[in-house]
Design a protein around this motif. Structure first.
Motif, PDB file in Angstrom:
ATOM      1  N   UNK A  33       0.844  -1.194   0.000  1.00 62.89           N
ATOM      2  CA  UNK A  33       0.000   0.000   0.000  1.00 62.89           C
ATOM      3  C   UNK A  33       0.877   1.242   0.000  1.00 62.89           C
ATOM      4  N   UNK A  34       0.436   2.259  -0.750  1.00 66.77           N
ATOM      5  CA  UNK A  34       1.135   3.550  -0.776  1.00 66.77           C
ATOM      6  C   UNK A  34       0.137   4.641  -1.132  1.00 66.77           C
ATOM      7  N   UNK A  35       0.467   5.854  -0.757  1.00 64.10           N
ATOM      8  CA  UNK A  35      -0.361   7.008  -1.097  1.00 64.10           C
ATOM      9  C   UNK A  35       0.516   8.035  -1.795  1.00 64.10           C
ATOM     10  N   UNK A  36      -0.010   8.621  -2.864  1.00 62.07           N
ATOM     11  CA  UNK A  36       0.709   9.634  -3.637  1.00 62.07           C
ATOM     12  C   UNK A  36      -0.093  10.923  -3.679  1.00 62.07           C
ATOM     13  N   UNK A  37       0.598  12.018  -3.587  1.00 63.77           N
ATOM     14  CA  UNK A  37      -0.021  13.320  -3.792  1.00 63.77           C
ATOM     15  C   UNK A  37       0.633  14.054  -4.964  1.00 63.77           C
TER      16      UNK A  37
END
Length: 143
Positions: A20-24
């Protein structure tokens, strides 16, 4: 590519370890690619198959996450997990009102062919809305 190549349908069930990862921002894709490399080597036992699968996974995440950032808005969340048939990549963004729209009749030199490339690499794909997020997903075959 016919529009039904990205039909609205639920994600397959997954099992085992999940990435899992989050990008902005698109600059964070480098970190996501490195994380997926480490995750895939930890969950797979076949090094020869891993190289081809890794290339396909990285291409798919680049295309789907870039589309999410460009068209759906940040934050974009990336998930990868094993399924009974292969590997699931699920990329979500904050635009639940618009599904993936493959380019039709466009000169490939003008870009916009990412969904076509991902569709070509995958066995099954789709999208769904969960809460206030659109999830665009694709399954890659384990070799």
């Amino acid at each position: 590519m016919p529009p039904d190549n990205w039909p609205r349908r639920p994600c397959p069930e997954t099992s085992g370890p999940r990435y899992e990862a989050e990008l902005t921002d698109s600059r964070q894709l480098r970190t996501v690619r490195a994380g997926l490399r480490s995750w895939l080597s930890a969950v797979s036992a076949d090094d020869d198959a891993d190289e081809a699968l890794l290339d396909e996974l990285l291409l798919a995440v680049d295309e789907l996450a870039s589309n999410g950032l460009r068209h759906g808005g940040a934050p974009v969340r990336v998930y990868a997990a094993s399924t009974t048939q292969g590997l699931l990549l699920d990329v979500s963004d904050g635009d639940p009102d618009h599904g993936p729209e493959p380019a039709v009749g466009r000169d490939p030199a003008l870009g916009g062919m990412g969904l076509h490339m991902v569709a070509h690499l995958t066995s099954v794909r789709g999208w769904e809305v969960r809460g206030d997020h659109k999830h665009v997903w694709a399954c890659l075959h384990l070799r």
